[in-house]
Design a protein around this motif. Structure first.
Motif, PDB file in Angstrom:
ATOM      1  N   TRP A   3       0.873  -0.995  -0.009  1.00 40.25           N
ATOM      2  CA  TRP A   3       0.065  -0.193  -0.159  1.00 40.25           C
ATOM      3  C   TRP A   3       0.798   1.319   0.047  1.00 40.25           C
ATOM      4  O   TRP A   3       0.352   2.351  -0.430  1.00 40.25           O
ATOM      5  CB  TRP A   3      -1.170  -0.217   1.216  1.00 40.25           C
ATOM      6  N   THR A   4       2.123   1.259   0.520  1.00 43.95           N
ATOM      7  CA  THR A   4       2.839   2.478   0.502  1.00 43.95           C
ATOM      8  C   THR A   4       3.283   2.733  -0.881  1.00 43.95           C
ATOM      9  O   THR A   4       3.479   4.009  -1.289  1.00 43.95           O
ATOM     10  CB  THR A   4       4.039   2.295   1.408  1.00 43.95           C
ATOM     11  N   LYS A   6       1.153   1.798  -3.743  1.00 42.43           N
ATOM     12  CA  LYS A   6       0.012   1.766  -4.337  1.00 42.43           C
ATOM     13  C   LYS A   6      -0.576   3.254  -4.163  1.00 42.43           C
ATOM     14  O   LYS A   6      -1.127   4.053  -5.080  1.00 42.43           O
ATOM     15  CB  LYS A   6      -0.978   0.962  -3.866  1.00 42.43           C
ATOM     16  N   TYR A   7      -0.338   3.899  -2.632  1.00 35.36           N
ATOM     17  CA  TYR A   7      -0.922   5.167  -2.468  1.00 35.36           C
ATOM     18  C   TYR A   7       0.339   6.361  -2.318  1.00 35.36           C
ATOM     19  O   TYR A   7      -0.092   7.239  -1.725  1.00 35.36           O
ATOM     20  CB  TYR A   7      -1.725   5.219  -1.332  1.00 35.36           C
ATOM     21  N   ARG A   8       1.257   6.256  -2.944  1.00 32.39           N
ATOM     22  CA  ARG A   8       2.513   6.925  -3.058  1.00 32.39           C
ATOM     23  C   ARG A   8       1.889   8.182  -3.627  1.00 32.39           C
ATOM     24  O   ARG A   8       1.231   8.239  -4.644  1.00 32.39           O
ATOM     25  CB  ARG A   8       3.595   6.492  -3.917  1.00 32.39           C
ATOM     26  N   GLU A  14      -0.610  16.187  -2.476  1.00 33.35           N
ATOM     27  CA  GLU A  14      -1.061  15.089  -1.781  1.00 33.35           C
ATOM     28  C   GLU A  14      -0.126  14.652  -0.881  1.00 33.35           C
ATOM     29  O   GLU A  14      -0.426  13.788   0.075  1.00 33.35           O
ATOM     30  CB  GLU A  14      -1.267  13.734  -2.741  1.00 33.35           C
ATOM     31  N   VAL A 177      -4.660  10.240   6.405  1.00 34.93           N
ATOM     32  CA  VAL A 177      -4.186   9.307   5.328  1.00 34.93           C
ATOM     33  C   VAL A 177      -4.534   7.796   5.401  1.00 34.93           C
ATOM     34  O   VAL A 177      -5.132   7.222   4.423  1.00 34.93           O
ATOM     35  CB  VAL A 177      -2.736   9.434   5.317  1.00 34.93           C
ATOM     36  N   ASP A 180      -8.242   7.742   4.480  1.00 26.67           N
ATOM     37  CA  ASP A 180      -8.526   7.589   2.982  1.00 26.67           C
ATOM     38  C   ASP A 180      -8.075   6.366   2.430  1.00 26.67           C
ATOM     39  O   ASP A 180      -8.941   5.903   1.427  1.00 26.67           O
ATOM     40  CB  ASP A 180      -7.496   8.642   2.366  1.00 26.67           C
ATOM     41  N   ILE A 181      -7.147   5.639   2.941  1.00 24.47           N
ATOM     42  CA  ILE A 181      -6.798   4.379   2.353  1.00 24.47           C
ATOM     43  C   ILE A 181      -7.890   3.425   2.404  1.00 24.47           C
ATOM     44  O   ILE A 181      -8.167   2.605   1.625  1.00 24.47           O
ATOM     45  CB  ILE A 181      -5.364   4.029   2.901  1.00 24.47           C
ATOM     46  N   ARG A 184     -10.760   3.821   0.180  1.00 25.29           N
ATOM     47  CA  ARG A 184     -10.489   3.379  -1.301  1.00 25.29           C
ATOM     48  C   ARG A 184     -10.286   1.828  -1.126  1.00 25.29           C
ATOM     49  O   ARG A 184     -10.471   1.286  -2.391  1.00 25.29           O
ATOM     50  CB  ARG A 184      -9.213   4.088  -1.574  1.00 25.29           C
ATOM     51  N   GLU A 185     -10.030   0.998  -0.105  1.00 24.49           N
ATOM     52  CA  GLU A 185      -9.756  -0.095  -0.389  1.00 24.49           C
ATOM     53  C   GLU A 185     -11.262  -1.067   0.237  1.00 24.49           C
ATOM     54  O   GLU A 185     -10.971  -2.174   0.110  1.00 24.49           O
ATOM     55  CB  GLU A 185      -8.635  -0.604   0.896  1.00 24.49           C
ATOM     56  N   VAL A 209       1.350   3.211   7.306  1.00 23.21           N
ATOM     57  CA  VAL A 209       0.403   2.586   6.284  1.00 23.21           C
ATOM     58  C   VAL A 209       0.886   1.078   6.240  1.00 23.21           C
ATOM     59  O   VAL A 209      -0.094   0.073   5.960  1.00 23.21           O
ATOM     60  CB  VAL A 209       0.735   3.256   4.820  1.00 23.21           C
TER      61      VAL A 209
END
Length: 502
Positions: A3-4, A6-8, A14, A177, A180-181, A184-185, A209
């Motif tokens: 995920w670190t 994927k959501y960089r 951002e 953060v 939000d993840i 989205r997941e 994360v």
């Protein structure tokens, strides 16, 4: 997928928790044509420095070239890799012309990112620090240096650059953060669980994360209980990870362990490669090397494309693949060590690399990366003994140095006896080089009459024979290798190349 990655952040807007630093960095990028200075982003690991650099490049429409400065530390390598990009005034594949000269010039930039720039340590890196300082002063392209410790860098380099400090990310900035993840997941969560993750990571957004992903794994909802049981096992350091992959865990569990270590797939590959021969052999080793080669190919794609989603496939190979290569579990204790080429302040590693560099005429980087791993394989656990003694003599190694190279215990009788024999070999070499200069010496009051009777003074022996002690050690190595220095063609095939490194 990690995920670190994927959501960089893909844009500076951002980047969370460092608004002041982010705005200063954005201004540096927009005005680079006016000041043309490099910038140093410094602060703790995991707070978004490298992500900010790539986000800025996306915002500006710049291509990126990334180099880990601690891996490529000699001046010639830095100049060849980073210098080539930094001196490019225009770049193929840049944005189409807009008709606005200033805009076109901005879009035709290439951002050079030098990570771990604080791991350049002056003299022993054969010009690495001075090469970077020269580079940032002459560059035709914007350069970002990433560092954890600002004052570990040379004063000249710090003065040549603008510096921007990234501070630890507060829990208050981390929680949104994580929230939000989860959204989205499609993961449900308790607010207290996210708050706990944020607080436990003490400013490390990347670590938070990772913990969120671990807590969400296999759970319908992230709760405080799942955070406690699912968070990264902070007792698992890199050596526990090596035990898990190389000796204990099944492939699926080994892959999960790779998520629990706060290291990139690039670094994990180096750790495994540097230690795998201490555990695997024969068919196991051959299979494992195939997976490591596959991991390296995926890492090459990451470097070429800057697409970090490929890290997932590298991780599959280096963890699950290497674990799958093993025939069952393995017991016992193994003395793992940092990769031989690893940037380190370890005095033992530095001493060995420096001795090899001095005697062999190579850089310390080459000594770490190429020579020491070769020596470690050839003298593993001090076998063959004669070769290990010759190596210790050639490089003037003490017990701790022999232990470092061979993987044997420093205080063992075996290592101590090897060091004693190596010292005897050096003493013997010194005596042989002295010839008969000190043989049969006479008192000073008899010297005049003695010289009158001699047509050639014995002191002449030393006049043309100023030979380093290392020469006889080299000969001893060659003898242990199966031949002599003068007749290298007759050396044993299994060890014929070792004397070249001496």
């Amino acid at each position: 997928m990690d995920w670190t990655e994927k959501y960089r952040p893909t844009t500076l807007s951002e980047v969370r928790g460092n608004d002041k630093a982010r705005d200063a960095f954005a201004k540096w990028g927009r005005t680079w044509d006016d000041h043309r200075k490099a910038v140093i982003l410094h602060g703790s690991p995991g707070i978004g420095k490298t992500s900010a650099a790539h986000a800025l490049a996306n915002d500006m429409g710049w291509e990126t070239v990334e180099l880990n400065a601690s891996d490529k530390r000699t001046g010639d390598v830095i100049e060849r890799f980073a210098g080539r990009a930094a001196m490019n005034a225009t770049l193929a594949g840049a944005a189409e012309k807009t008709g606005d000269e200033a805009t076109d010039r901005q879009q035709n930039r290439q951002l050079v990112v030098l990570d771990e720039a604080d791991n350049i340590h002056g003299n022993y890196d054969r010009g690495g620090a001075s090469a970077i300082t020269k580079l940032v002063k002459q560059s035709e392209q914007p350069i970002v240096l990433i560092a954890n410790e600002f004052y570990d860098m040379s004063r000249g380099l710090r003065k040549a650059c603008q510096d921007i400090e990234f501070r630890d990310v507060s829990a208050r900035s981390i929680v949104p953060v994580l929230r939000d993840i989860c959204r989205r997941e499609g993961v449900e969560y308790d607010s207290d669980a996210l708050q706990r993750i944020a607080e436990e990571n003490g400013g490390d957004l990347r670590g938070a994360v990772n913990d969120l992903q671990a807590a969400a794994e296999g759970n319908e909802k992230v709760t405080v209980e799942s955070v406690v049981t699912g968070s990264r096992d902070r007792s698992m350091g890199i050596f526990a990870f090596l035990d898990a992959v190389l000796k204990e865990q099944e492939p699926r569990d080994a892959l999960q362990s790779s998520y629990a270590v706060d290291e990139t797939p690039d670094d994990l590959t180096k750790w495994i490669e540097g230690n795998i021969t201490k555990v695997y052999e024969g068919e196991e080793l051959a299979r494992a090397y195939e997976f490591l080669a596959n991991a390296d190919r995926w890492l090459g794609r990451v470097r070429a494309t800057q697409n970090y989603s490929y890290w997932r496939y590298a991780g599959d190979n280096l963890a699950a693949g290497v674990a799958a290569s093993r025939d069952g579990t393995k017991g016992g204790w193994t003395r793992f060590g940092r990769p031989q080429f690893w940037p380190s302040s370890d005095k033992t590693a530095d001493y060995v690399a420096r001795k090899i560099a001095e005697q062999s005429g190579v850089s310390m980087d080459t000594a770490r990366r190429d020579v020491i791993p070769f020596l470690a394989t050839m003298t593993h656990h001090c076998k063959p003994r004669e070769l290990t003694v010759a190596m210790a003599a050639a490089y003037e190694l003490e017990a701790k140095h022999v232990s470092f190279v061979t993987g044997s215990g420093e205080s063992t009788n075996k290592v101590e006896s090897i060091v004693e024999d190596a010292q005897a070999l050096r003493d013997e070499a010194m005596e042989e080089h002295s010839g008969s200069a000190f043989e049969g010496a006479v008192p000073s009051d008899e010297e005049d009459s003695q010289h009158e009777d001699e047509s050639e003074p014995s002191a002449d022996v030393g006049a043309g024979d100023d030979v380093d002690d290392i020469d006889d050690a080299e000969a001893a190595v060659a003898d242990a290798d199966g031949g002599t220095v003068e007749d290298e063609t007759e050396t044993d095939d299994d060890q014929s190349g070792l004397s070249d490194f001496f």
